[in-house]
Scaffold this motif. Structure first.
Motif, PDB file in Angstrom:
ATOM      1  N   LEU A  14       3.799 -13.977   9.000  1.00 55.04           N
ATOM      2  CA  LEU A  14       4.648 -15.442   8.692  1.00 55.04           C
ATOM      3  C   LEU A  14       5.972 -15.053   8.646  1.00 55.04           C
ATOM      4  CD1 LEU A  14       2.089 -17.249   6.288  1.00 55.04           C
ATOM      5  CD2 LEU A  14       2.464 -17.465   8.620  1.00 55.04           C
ATOM      6  N   ASN A  66      -1.067 -12.472  12.345  1.00 58.77           N
ATOM      7  CA  ASN A  66      -0.854 -13.105  10.683  1.00 58.77           C
ATOM      8  C   ASN A  66       0.125 -12.693  10.094  1.00 58.77           C
ATOM      9  OD1 ASN A  66      -3.814 -14.123  11.308  1.00 58.77           O
ATOM     10  ND2 ASN A  66      -4.507 -12.246  10.643  1.00 58.77           N
ATOM     11  N   THR A 102      -2.489 -13.229   5.366  1.00 58.81           N
ATOM     12  CA  THR A 102      -1.464 -13.364   6.020  1.00 58.81           C
ATOM     13  C   THR A 102      -0.406 -12.242   5.146  1.00 58.81           C
ATOM     14  OG1 THR A 102      -0.494 -15.256   4.795  1.00 58.81           O
ATOM     15  CG2 THR A 102      -1.750 -15.828   6.895  1.00 58.81           C
TER      16      THR A 102
END
Length: 162
Positions: free
Chosen positions: A48, A46, A58
């Motif tokens: 980014l 998760n 995230t």
């Protein structure tokens, strides 16, 4: 639990048990709670890129970091952002230095080791342990946690409590 057992026994024909039962689910549900999150490359999920929009559960890194299979190590301008769902946020840290804690842009008082509070949202990292970063009165959804690390701090894994 006792009431549930009695109710089930009465349904099976046990006449000595009587009365009504009312079952009240807990007010908070862990189904929405953020999962344990490992920051090292071996079990990372998760994550980014820094410019991507964070959504529930995230996280992303900004600044300079060293990364290995088990942890991330803060270098210059090291920041971590995480959108969490929980009442309590914990992070395993190591090294020596400070971590500044913000939730939704505001510094929060944090709960340090041995029950000592850290004021103004600054955690003094001085031993290898699990640090209690955030304690909310109630379960929260989609809160933005922003951490700023001094160089040399190692971060391993987040855990969350409801």
């Amino acid at each position: 639990t006792e009431q549930i057992v009695q109710y089930l026994l009465s349904e099976d024909g046990w006449e000595s048990l009587s009365g009504t039962i009312s079952i009240h689910p807990e007010n908070t549900s862990t189904s929405w709670q953020s999962p344990e999150t490992y920051l090292g490359t071996a079990r990372r999920e998760n994550m980014l890129l820094a410019w991507e929009k964070l959504t529930s559960n995230t996280w992303s890194l900004k600044g300079d970091w060293d990364q290995n299979e088990e942890s991330i190590i803060a270098k210059k301008n090291a920041k971590l952002s995480f959108v969490y769902n929980a009442r309590d946020v914990y992070l395993v840290l190591s090294g020596s230095g400070t971590v500044t804690v913000r939730v939704n842009g505001e510094r929060v008082d944090t709960i340090g080791i041995s029950g000592k509070d850290s004021k103004l949202g600054i955690v003094d990292v001085d031993k290898d342990t699990l640090y209690h970063l955030v304690h909310e009165k109630d379960f929260q959804k989609d809160r933005l946690l922003e951490l700023e690390f001094s160089p040399g701090i190692w971060a391993f894994a987040f855990t969350f409590g409801g």
